[in-house]
Write an enzyme that holds these catalytic residues in place. Structure first.
Site, PDB file in Angstrom:
ATOM      1  N   HIS A 187      -1.514  -6.755   3.753  1.00 17.78           N
ATOM      2  CA  HIS A 187      -1.094  -7.132   4.949  1.00 17.78           C
ATOM      3  C   HIS A 187       0.194  -7.899   4.873  1.00 17.78           C
ATOM      4  O   HIS A 187       0.906  -7.994   3.976  1.00 17.78           O
ATOM      5  CB  HIS A 187      -2.105  -8.329   5.296  1.00 17.78           C
ATOM      6  CG  HIS A 187      -2.292  -9.488   4.434  1.00 17.78           C
ATOM      7  ND1 HIS A 187      -1.270 -10.437   4.264  1.00 17.78           N
ATOM      8  CD2 HIS A 187      -3.534  -9.940   3.609  1.00 17.78           C
ATOM      9  CE1 HIS A 187      -1.785 -11.614   3.372  1.00 17.78           C
ATOM     10  NE2 HIS A 187      -2.922 -11.075   2.994  1.00 17.78           N
ATOM     11  N   CYS A 195      -5.149 -10.904  -2.013  1.00 21.70           N
ATOM     12  CA  CYS A 195      -4.652  -9.875  -1.325  1.00 21.70           C
ATOM     13  C   CYS A 195      -3.092  -9.373  -1.848  1.00 21.70           C
ATOM     14  O   CYS A 195      -2.673  -9.921  -2.689  1.00 21.70           O
ATOM     15  CB  CYS A 195      -4.614 -10.083   0.168  1.00 21.70           C
ATOM     16  SG  CYS A 195      -6.282 -10.512   1.097  1.00 21.70           S
TER      17      CYS A 195
END
Length: 299
Positions: A187, A195
């Protein structure tokens, strides 16, 4: 010249000489410090524990770039997107494949051309969390390693992190080893608790390419996540790591891709990744199942 002024002039000369020496020595020290700072990625990993320290250094450096609105080190010319596509001989909508290297903070995007995959761009990762090695459990703030597949259901255009897609952790391999966790994304936003975070500008380009590929007929694309570039030298440098057997397993998939330029077929058999040669010209990769194939197939 009076005797007094001559004496004063002589007394100033040694003082000037001393000041000059001090300034010269200071300049040398400054130059040495600057050289040491800018060559940190070269010498720091060679020290005991140096690679972990280098990762922390890179996180701070990249966060500074993000905070001041600067492009990441080594970022592609995002403003020249169309020309870069033409130079690579690929078009928007071609099938894609992604490789991630944690230690190098790099995300590679490959695109299909003439039936095989060609490197299109390397995007410097703004941030990932944890250490080298696989993710083990929910809440360990660790970015995973392994082979994953992404389809259109994993896309989130309204993510609070600008845009995102879910890697699909845990996959069949992770589940076979009792690993837990969820919502591991690639992202924008440069913030991570497991992430892989890119800058928004980079994520915009990545998003454009992966959504165009999925809209253009590719059902899912493969994401390969490695601790570092899987060279023999890097593997030898981690010969004492408890993750070495796992990394040797990942390296088999890495080597098959690099020799063929095709996404390997991936299954999980007896708790290990099992790799087969991909098909030239094929746009799709299969989901990763715990089904042995070939000589290792279950009876």
């Amino acid at each position: 010249m009076t005797q007094q002024s001559a004496t004063s002039s002589k007394s100033r000369q040694p003082r000037r000489l001393r000041v000059g020496k001090v300034l010269g020595f200071g300049a040398v020290l400054l130059a040495v410090a600057a050289a040491a700072f800018f060559s940190v990625p070269v010498w720091l990993p060679k020290l005991p524990g140096g690679e972990a320290t280098l990762i922390k250094y890179e996180r701070k450096l990249r966060r500074l770039h993000w905070d001041f609105g600067l492009p990441m080190p080594g970022e592609p010319d995002l403003a020249n997107y169309s020309e870069r596509l033409r130079s690579a001989g690929v078009t928007e909508g071609a099938p894609v494949l992604i490789r991630i290297f944690k230690s190098e903070f790099e995300l590679e995007l490959w695109m299909q051309r003439d039936g095989v995959f060609r490197h299109f761009a390397t995007y410097p990762i703004c941030r990932w969390s944890g250490d080298l090695g696989p993710k083990l459990q929910e809440g360990d703030r660790q970015a995973p390693e392994g082979f994953y597949t992404v389809d259109s259901s994993a896309l989130n255009p309204n993510s609070r992190w600008y845009r995102s897609f879910n890697l699909g952790y845990p996959n069949a391999f992770d589940r076979a080893h009792g690993r837990t966790g969820s919502l591991i994304m690639v992202h924008g936003g440069c913030g991570s608790i497991g992430c892989f975070a890119m800058t928004d500008a980079q994520m915009k380009e990545i998003w454009t390419l992966v959504t165009a590929a999925l809209s253009g007929g590719q059902k899912r694309f493969q994401v390969q996540v490695y601790p570092f570039r899987m060279t023999d030298e890097r593997m030898n440098g981690h010969a004492q790591s408890p993750a070495l057997d796992f990394w040797k397993n990942l390296k088999a998939g890495n080597d098959l891709f690099e020799s063929s330029m095709l996404p390997p077929k991936v299954n999980v058999c007896a708790g290990k990744y099992q790799f087969g040669l991909g098909e030239k010209g094929s746009a799709d990769v299969s989901t990763i199942d715990d089904t042995c194939v070939g000589e290792n197939a279950k009876s």
